[in-house]
Structure formats: C-alpha cells, structure tokens
Design a protein around this motif. Structure first.
Motif, PDB file in Angstrom:
ATOM      1  N   GLN A 195      14.438  -5.081  -0.824  1.00 44.80           N
ATOM      2  CA  GLN A 195      13.547  -5.403   0.292  1.00 44.80           C
ATOM      3  C   GLN A 195      12.307  -4.512   0.278  1.00 44.80           C
ATOM      4  N   LEU A 196      12.508  -3.225   0.013  1.00 47.35           N
ATOM      5  CA  LEU A 196      11.389  -2.278   0.023  1.00 47.35           C
ATOM      6  C   LEU A 196      10.330  -2.673  -1.004  1.00 47.35           C
ATOM      7  N   ILE A 197      10.773  -3.004  -2.211  1.00 50.01           N
ATOM      8  CA  ILE A 197       9.823  -3.352  -3.280  1.00 50.01           C
ATOM      9  C   ILE A 197       9.087  -4.649  -2.965  1.00 50.01           C
ATOM     10  N   THR A 198       9.846  -5.696  -2.611  1.00 48.04           N
ATOM     11  CA  THR A 198       9.215  -7.004  -2.401  1.00 48.04           C
ATOM     12  C   THR A 198       8.319  -7.012  -1.156  1.00 48.04           C
ATOM     13  N   LEU A 199       8.800  -6.425  -0.067  1.00 49.70           N
ATOM     14  CA  LEU A 199       8.023  -6.436   1.172  1.00 49.70           C
ATOM     15  C   LEU A 199       6.792  -5.527   1.071  1.00 49.70           C
ATOM     16  N   SER A 200       6.909  -4.421   0.338  1.00 56.54           N
ATOM     17  CA  SER A 200       5.766  -3.530   0.139  1.00 56.54           C
ATOM     18  C   SER A 200       4.689  -4.207  -0.699  1.00 56.54           C
ATOM     19  N   LEU A 201       5.105  -4.906  -1.761  1.00 53.47           N
ATOM     20  CA  LEU A 201       4.135  -5.620  -2.600  1.00 53.47           C
ATOM     21  C   LEU A 201       3.435  -6.717  -1.808  1.00 53.47           C
ATOM     22  N   GLN A 202       4.176  -7.333  -0.896  1.00 55.30           N
ATOM     23  CA  GLN A 202       3.580  -8.363  -0.041  1.00 55.30           C
ATOM     24  C   GLN A 202       2.433  -7.776   0.787  1.00 55.30           C
ATOM     25  N   HIS A 203       2.624  -6.595   1.367  1.00 56.99           N
ATOM     26  CA  HIS A 203       1.556  -5.932   2.122  1.00 56.99           C
ATOM     27  C   HIS A 203       0.409  -5.507   1.206  1.00 56.99           C
ATOM     28  N   LEU A 204       0.746  -5.077   0.003  1.00 56.86           N
ATOM     29  CA  LEU A 204      -0.284  -4.686  -0.959  1.00 56.86           C
ATOM     30  C   LEU A 204      -1.178  -5.875  -1.295  1.00 56.86           C
ATOM     31  N   PHE A 205      -0.571  -7.017  -1.549  1.00 55.86           N
ATOM     32  CA  PHE A 205      -1.349  -8.207  -1.882  1.00 55.86           C
ATOM     33  C   PHE A 205      -2.190  -8.682  -0.696  1.00 55.86           C
ATOM     34  N   ALA A 206      -1.651  -8.503   0.518  1.00 56.19           N
ATOM     35  CA  ALA A 206      -2.386  -8.942   1.703  1.00 56.19           C
ATOM     36  C   ALA A 206      -3.714  -8.213   1.850  1.00 56.19           C
ATOM     37  N   MET A 207      -3.736  -6.930   1.511  1.00 55.03           N
ATOM     38  CA  MET A 207      -4.969  -6.148   1.693  1.00 55.03           C
ATOM     39  C   MET A 207      -5.802  -6.088   0.423  1.00 55.03           C
ATOM     40  N   PHE A 208      -5.242  -6.513  -0.697  1.00 56.75           N
ATOM     41  CA  PHE A 208      -5.838  -6.247  -2.002  1.00 56.75           C
ATOM     42  C   PHE A 208      -7.242  -6.850  -2.149  1.00 56.75           C
ATOM     43  N   GLY A 209      -7.372  -8.135  -1.847  1.00 58.82           N
ATOM     44  CA  GLY A 209      -8.653  -8.810  -2.071  1.00 58.82           C
ATOM     45  C   GLY A 209      -9.791  -8.176  -1.295  1.00 58.82           C
ATOM     46  N   ALA A 210      -9.571  -7.933  -0.005  1.00 62.22           N
ATOM     47  CA  ALA A 210     -10.628  -7.364   0.839  1.00 62.22           C
ATOM     48  C   ALA A 210     -10.924  -5.916   0.464  1.00 62.22           C
ATOM     49  N   THR A 211      -9.874  -5.159   0.120  1.00 57.80           N
ATOM     50  CA  THR A 211     -10.062  -3.741  -0.184  1.00 57.80           C
ATOM     51  C   THR A 211     -10.862  -3.531  -1.471  1.00 57.80           C
ATOM     52  N   ILE A 212     -10.657  -4.372  -2.482  1.00 59.60           N
ATOM     53  CA  ILE A 212     -11.428  -4.207  -3.724  1.00 59.60           C
ATOM     54  C   ILE A 212     -12.804  -4.856  -3.631  1.00 59.60           C
TER      55      ILE A 212
END
Length: 435
Positions: free
Chosen positions: A17-34
């Motif tokens: 859960q930690l890996i999959t849910l953390s990556l989900q949050h990473l992808f959510a912010m990724f486009g705008a942050t870069i």
C-alpha cells in the motif's frame, strides 16, 4: 458527517500500500511540479528534490497531522523570470527565500493575534482578480511555446503547434471524461500523450536520454558558492506581494483539506504552523535552486477520492520525489519534452488558474453591481494584465502583478463600504469545527 477513511492520518499502510499509494501522490503532483521549472529555466530534478524535502519539513512542523503535499508554485513564475532577467538565478533564489521569510513573519503574527486580520487585508475581491492576473499574464508564454520552435517567436511551426493541440485535447479529455486516478492526473497523462505524438512526428531529441547516467547529481544553486547575497528593494517589491496572494491560496487549501479529512486544521495544529511549514519549504527550495512551494490541490483531490489520509503515504511520496531527482534518466527524459507539449498543457493550466480566481469571486458572492467592487477588480485586472509599472530609478521598480496586488489592497482598505462578510469564505463553520 465524513465517510470512514480507508487509512486515517496516523495509520500505517503495509509495504505494498505504501509504495502504490505514494507513487499515486507523486504522479498527481508530477506534471505541475516539473512544468514550473521548465517555464523558468530551472532544474526539474531540483524541483522534485526540493518538493520532497519541503513536504517532509512541512509535515514535521505541523506535527505530522496534516497530509499535504507541497509542489512548485505557479504564482511565482513571472516574478522568477523578472528576477532572473535582472539579477540572474541568484536573484530569483534570494527573492524566493524572502517570500518564505514573509510566511514565517505572518505565521508568527497569526500565532499571537489570530488569523482574522489577514482576511481583512486579503478578502476575495482583492485575491480573486489577482489570481486571474497570475493566470492571464502567462497566456502569451503558453501560446508562444505552443506555436513556435525553440529558435524564437518568429519561427512558427505547424508541427509543433499540432503537438500542443494534441496535448491540450488529451488533457481536456482526461480531465472531463475520465474517472478515478486518470481524472486526478490529467496534466501528466496529457504530457505523456503529447510526448508520444511528438516522438511520432520527430520533434523529440532523445540523445540526452540515451547518454544519461542512472545516478546523476543535479546542478544545485547554492548561496555563496554560485552567487553572492545581494538583497535589493526591487527584489522585495517583486516577490513579497505575490507571497501575500499565495498565503490566501494556502488558507483556502487548508480549509478544503479540513473538510476532506474531517479535522479543523485552522485550529489544530494551527494555521500558523501550516503557513510556517509552507514558508520553510520555500526557503529550503531557494537554498538549493528550486522554485517556491505551495500546497497542491491535485493531491487534496487524491485524498478525497481514495479516502487514504495517512501521513506515511505523503511522506513516501516525498521520499520518492527526492529519489527521482537523482535519477539521471528521468531528468533527461523530462528535459527532452518539447516546449510545444508543455505549451499545450499550459494553455489549459494557466486558464484554470485564472478561472479559479473567477470561481473565488462567484463562490464568495461578490456583487459587481456594487461600484466599490467593480472599481477594485477593474484596477487590479488592467494594471496587472496591462503590465503597468512604477519606476523611480533604474533599480527601483514596482511591476505588473506586484503593483496590481498593492493597489488592490490599498483600494480595499480606503474605499468605504467594506463588508466583513467577505471573510466568511475563509472561516470554518460550526459543523466543521466539531467534526
């Protein structure tokens, strides 16, 4: 009444859960942050690293009670470009650090005097039009990136513009017609589709991706190593007024997050702590060469949909972002995205920023039949979008957005008929306080 969370704030997920849910949050912010460093010519890798470090600092300061992710702030795009034009990258970092200091000062005052005073200075009739200015002042940048090659604005390219339009269309489709995770990451999904189209039509330079090393140290921008500290009045006037606007954005996010999670974050751990956390994250970012930070609506959306509020998941996303920043292949892949693709997604994103200012005015039931409101918003919009400035000397200048924000604050304070009801959108109602 709030739905029962899948994982509450302090519940620990299992490793999967930690890996999959953390990556989900990473992808959510990724486009705008870069996208922000891409637009202001800073390192996307450092933006990722600083967002992770800033998020961890924010959670520590808020006593590990607030599951918020901090990414790159769009409000500072124009000020960073202006600061870099006159003082180089060092000037942009100094200005960003000062913006973080403003957060710290405001947090200290709120701790001592409460938060109502800041709402009197920054009601929706001021903040809404300034947010509209932030979005629309970047319109030319988005369209220029979308329509032209990298050789300059005179080099129009139909192929590049087609990539922008494909990216824009894809982002809109993901945003409007999809459900679940895709609806949370339409920016990232749109960039992926635009990138694949760009590969197909031959406008992607893939050479640096092939040459990149797996582990690669980003080119950090460090004070006293890469630049000397030189604080000028024009830097203060360029960055500080924007910090005033992002403070309101921060407060709005905390109220939405309180509703989603079922806690009163204005009261506990307190607005002063979350604002201080935001400011410290921005200062950390400035010290290593990253853009200013802000809490992200995209990640609040992920919390609302998944009902996973665990701070461990947010911390996992932050750690993953730091790791991604040191992977050279990922950094090179981001760098190979054609400007047209970023221009296409920016057309929608900058429009959404402007529209969110309009939404603030609508949600706050601002009466434009009232000449006072009409005068304040009109001055802010024309001065900000028109690029008006006050120039006293070659080094003392108040420009566009900063001047618009200052004039809006002054007009709101001096014109008669100011309504205390304007504060209501920032208050937590009795139901939320007892949730």
């Amino acid at each position: 009444m709030h739905n029962k969370p899948v994982l509450d704030v302090n519940e620990k997920p299992n490793i999967i859960q930690l890996i999959t849910l953390s990556l989900q949050h990473l992808f959510a912010m990724f486009g705008a942050t870069i996208l922000v460093p891409f637009l202001v010519d800073l390192s996307p890798a450092i933006a990722l690293i600083s967002s992770g470090l800033g998020t961890l600092a924010f959670m520590a300061i808020t006593k590990w009670q607030v599951p918020a992710y901090l990414g790159s702030s769009f409000a500072f795009i124009y000020p960073i470009l202006a600061a870099k034009a006159t003082d180089g990258p060092g000037g942009a970092m100094i200005g960003s650090f000062m913006a973080g200091l403003v957060y710290g000062i405001v947090a200290l005052i709120i701790k001592k005097a409460g938060h109502r005073w800041i709402m009197n200075i920054l009601p929706p009739i001021v903040v809404g039009p300034v947010i509209i200015v932030i979005g629309l002042s970047l319109a030319g940048t988005a369209v220029g990136m979308a329509m032209n090659t990298t050789n300059g604005p005179e080099h129009y390219s139909l192929i590049h513009f087609s990539a922008a339009l494909i990216t824009l269309a894809s982002t809109i489709i993901f945003s409007v017609f999809t459900r679940g995770m895709l609806s949370i990451i339409p920016i990232l999904a749109g960039i992926v589709v635009g990138y694949l189209y760009s590969l197909a039509v031959g406008i992607v330079d893939f050479s640096k991706v092939i040459e990149a090393k797996i582990f690669e140290m980003p080119e950090f921008i460090i004070p006293f190593v890469h630049y000397d500290i030189n604080i000028t009045l024009d830097l203060v006037l360029l960055m500080v007024p924007v910090a005033v606007v992002t403070l309101s954005e921060h407060i709005g996010h905390q109220l939405v997050l309180s509703k989603v999670v079922g806690r009163d974050y204005i009261k506990e751990p307190g607005l002063h702590r979350s604002i201080l956390g935001d400011g410290v994250a921005t200062m950390i970012s400035a010290l290593i060469g990253g853009p200013p930070k802000t809490t992200y609506g995209e990640n609040i959306g992920v919390l609302a949909i998944t009902k996973v509020y665990s701070v461990y998941v947010i911390a996992g996303a932050a750690i993953a972002a730091i790791i991604f920043g040191f992977i050279g292949t990922i950094t090179a892949l981001i760098g190979s995205i054609p400007p047209a693709v970023m221009g296409g997604v920016s057309i929608l994103l900058f429009g959404i920023i402007a529209s969110s200012g309009l939404r603030m005015l609508v949600d706050s039931k601002i009466d434009f039949g009232n000449n006072r409101n009409l005068a304040i918003s009109s001055v802010i919009l024309v001065v900000g979008i028109g690029g008006a400035f006050i120039k006293v000397t070659d080094r003392f200048e108040i420009q566009g957005m900063a001047l618009a924000a200052i004039l809006g604050i002054v007009l709101n304070l001096v014109l008669p008929g100011r309504e205390s009801a304007q504060e209501n959108m920032f208050e937590v109602n009795d139901d939320e306080k007892t949730a």
